[in-house]
Motif scaffolding. Sequence first.
Motif, PDB file in Angstrom:
ATOM      1  N   GLY A 111     -13.464   5.291   2.452  1.00 21.80           N
ATOM      2  CA  GLY A 111     -14.390   5.909   3.659  1.00 21.80           C
ATOM      3  C   GLY A 111     -14.023   6.087   4.708  1.00 21.80           C
ATOM      4  N   LYS A 112     -12.684   5.778   5.330  1.00 23.55           N
ATOM      5  CA  LYS A 112     -12.312   5.845   6.641  1.00 23.55           C
ATOM      6  C   LYS A 112     -11.368   7.001   6.756  1.00 23.55           C
ATOM      7  N   LEU A 113     -11.598   7.479   8.154  1.00 19.78           N
ATOM      8  CA  LEU A 113     -11.039   8.939   8.563  1.00 19.78           C
ATOM      9  C   LEU A 113      -9.448   8.756   8.763  1.00 19.78           C
ATOM     10  N   HIS A 114      -8.696   9.552   7.982  1.00 22.48           N
ATOM     11  CA  HIS A 114      -7.360   9.568   8.280  1.00 22.48           C
ATOM     12  C   HIS A 114      -6.997  10.668   9.220  1.00 22.48           C
ATOM     13  N   ILE A 115      -6.599  10.518  10.336  1.00 24.23           N
ATOM     14  CA  ILE A 115      -6.584  11.770  11.312  1.00 24.23           C
ATOM     15  C   ILE A 115      -5.400  12.752  11.327  1.00 24.23           C
ATOM     16  N   LEU A 116      -4.030  12.009  10.418  1.00 28.24           N
ATOM     17  CA  LEU A 116      -2.924  12.758  10.034  1.00 28.24           C
ATOM     18  C   LEU A 116      -2.963  12.667   8.456  1.00 28.24           C
ATOM     19  N   GLY A 117      -3.745  12.381   7.853  1.00 25.72           N
ATOM     20  CA  GLY A 117      -3.842  12.646   6.270  1.00 25.72           C
ATOM     21  C   GLY A 117      -2.965  11.145   5.952  1.00 25.72           C
ATOM     22  N   THR A 118      -2.872  11.155   4.430  1.00 22.68           N
ATOM     23  CA  THR A 118      -1.868  10.341   3.829  1.00 22.68           C
ATOM     24  C   THR A 118      -0.898  10.825   2.978  1.00 22.68           C
ATOM     25  N   ASP A 119       0.080   9.957   2.819  1.00 24.32           N
ATOM     26  CA  ASP A 119       1.318  10.485   1.935  1.00 24.32           C
ATOM     27  C   ASP A 119       1.055  10.251   0.539  1.00 24.32           C
ATOM     28  N   GLN A 120       2.161  10.415  -0.358  1.00 26.86           N
ATOM     29  CA  GLN A 120       2.049  10.149  -1.693  1.00 26.86           C
ATOM     30  C   GLN A 120       1.867   8.993  -2.474  1.00 26.86           C
ATOM     31  N   ILE A 121       1.847   8.088  -1.556  1.00 26.86           N
ATOM     32  CA  ILE A 121       1.547   6.718  -2.263  1.00 26.86           C
ATOM     33  C   ILE A 121       0.404   5.924  -1.343  1.00 26.86           C
ATOM     34  N   GLY A 122      -0.323   6.789  -0.389  1.00 29.05           N
ATOM     35  CA  GLY A 122      -1.730   6.398   0.225  1.00 29.05           C
ATOM     36  C   GLY A 122      -1.588   5.627   1.290  1.00 29.05           C
ATOM     37  N   ARG A 123      -0.425   5.810   2.115  1.00 32.56           N
ATOM     38  CA  ARG A 123      -0.258   5.160   3.583  1.00 32.56           C
ATOM     39  C   ARG A 123      -0.823   6.243   4.484  1.00 32.56           C
ATOM     40  N   ASP A 124      -1.271   5.745   5.623  1.00 29.11           N
ATOM     41  CA  ASP A 124      -1.900   6.680   6.486  1.00 29.11           C
ATOM     42  C   ASP A 124      -0.835   6.901   7.398  1.00 29.11           C
ATOM     43  N   PRO A 169       0.421  -0.256   9.304  1.00 28.93           N
ATOM     44  CA  PRO A 169       1.536   0.527   8.994  1.00 28.93           C
ATOM     45  C   PRO A 169       2.151   0.674   7.411  1.00 28.93           C
ATOM     46  N   THR A 170       1.841  -0.663   6.917  1.00 34.98           N
ATOM     47  CA  THR A 170       2.201  -0.683   5.588  1.00 34.98           C
ATOM     48  C   THR A 170       1.165  -1.041   4.583  1.00 34.98           C
ATOM     49  N   ASP A 171      -0.126  -0.942   5.062  1.00 36.14           N
ATOM     50  CA  ASP A 171      -1.143  -0.906   4.135  1.00 36.14           C
ATOM     51  C   ASP A 171      -1.443   0.324   3.064  1.00 36.14           C
ATOM     52  N   ILE A 172      -1.620   0.149   1.944  1.00 34.58           N
ATOM     53  CA  ILE A 172      -1.385   1.294   0.960  1.00 34.58           C
ATOM     54  C   ILE A 172      -2.646   0.946   0.057  1.00 34.58           C
ATOM     55  N   VAL A 173      -3.364   2.176   0.009  1.00 36.15           N
ATOM     56  CA  VAL A 173      -4.443   2.355  -0.716  1.00 36.15           C
ATOM     57  C   VAL A 173      -4.186   3.501  -1.837  1.00 36.15           C
ATOM     58  N   VAL A 174      -3.783   3.009  -3.118  1.00 33.63           N
ATOM     59  CA  VAL A 174      -3.390   3.945  -4.270  1.00 33.63           C
ATOM     60  C   VAL A 174      -4.359   5.010  -4.346  1.00 33.63           C
ATOM     61  N   GLY A 175      -5.477   4.752  -4.539  1.00 30.90           N
ATOM     62  CA  GLY A 175      -6.599   6.109  -4.577  1.00 30.90           C
ATOM     63  C   GLY A 175      -6.627   6.992  -3.514  1.00 30.90           C
ATOM     64  N   SER A 176      -6.184   6.633  -2.448  1.00 35.67           N
ATOM     65  CA  SER A 176      -6.134   7.518  -1.275  1.00 35.67           C
ATOM     66  C   SER A 176      -5.068   8.491  -1.058  1.00 35.67           C
ATOM     67  N   ARG A 177      -4.344   8.761  -2.479  1.00 34.63           N
ATOM     68  CA  ARG A 177      -3.196   9.668  -2.117  1.00 34.63           C
ATOM     69  C   ARG A 177      -3.404  11.113  -1.613  1.00 34.63           C
ATOM     70  N   PHE A 178      -2.689  11.511  -0.705  1.00 34.60           N
ATOM     71  CA  PHE A 178      -2.486  12.940  -0.357  1.00 34.60           C
ATOM     72  C   PHE A 178      -4.047  13.483   0.217  1.00 34.60           C
ATOM     73  N   VAL A 179      -4.576  12.547   0.921  1.00 34.64           N
ATOM     74  CA  VAL A 179      -5.693  13.095   1.765  1.00 34.64           C
ATOM     75  C   VAL A 179      -5.527  13.993   2.704  1.00 34.64           C
ATOM     76  N   LYS A 180      -5.914  14.856   3.037  1.00 36.16           N
ATOM     77  CA  LYS A 180      -5.798  15.981   3.910  1.00 36.16           C
ATOM     78  C   LYS A 180      -5.935  15.435   5.507  1.00 36.16           C
ATOM     79  N   PRO A 181      -5.510  16.186   6.272  1.00 30.54           N
ATOM     80  CA  PRO A 181      -5.945  15.539   7.758  1.00 30.54           C
ATOM     81  C   PRO A 181      -7.308  15.659   8.095  1.00 30.54           C
ATOM     82  N   LEU A 182      -7.864  14.849   9.069  1.00 29.87           N
ATOM     83  CA  LEU A 182      -9.075  14.902   9.541  1.00 29.87           C
ATOM     84  C   LEU A 182     -10.105  14.541   8.231  1.00 29.87           C
ATOM     85  N   GLN A 183      -9.674  14.113   7.007  1.00 32.86           N
ATOM     86  CA  GLN A 183     -10.782  13.968   6.061  1.00 32.86           C
ATOM     87  C   GLN A 183     -10.837  12.406   5.762  1.00 32.86           C
ATOM     88  N   TYR A 184     -12.093  11.894   5.579  1.00 27.66           N
ATOM     89  CA  TYR A 184     -12.322  10.803   4.865  1.00 27.66           C
ATOM     90  C   TYR A 184     -11.707  10.435   3.518  1.00 27.66           C
TER      91      TYR A 184
END
Length: 94
Positions: free
Chosen positions: A81-94, A61-76
């Motif tokens: 390369g991991k699937l984010h079912i509900l997307g990520t927020d502005q700081i890269g949290r799933d 719940p606290t893992d942050i990947v800075v390069g994975s900001r604003f990943v849309k739902p159901l995208q890798y």
Amino acid sequence: MTTTTAAAGRLEPIRTVREASQFMIVVQRFRKHRLATVSFFIMIAILLIAVFAPVIAPYGPTDIVVGSRFVKPLQYSPITGKLHILGTDQIGRD
């Protein structure tokens, strides 16, 4: 000991009534109550989700990947390369 009755000149054994166990009585009464049955299945679903939580959401719940900001739902994620079912927020949290 079984007793017999005479019906039309032939002997037939009397069938004895078998007592239901206390467990079977509880199960029968439980099945008659629809709300209790539905609640039971909801509790089983919650239990299964809790048991398989690491498979469903393998991210902390606290893992942050800075390069994975604003990943849309159901995208890798382009970084991990991991699937984010509900997307990520502005700081890269799933």
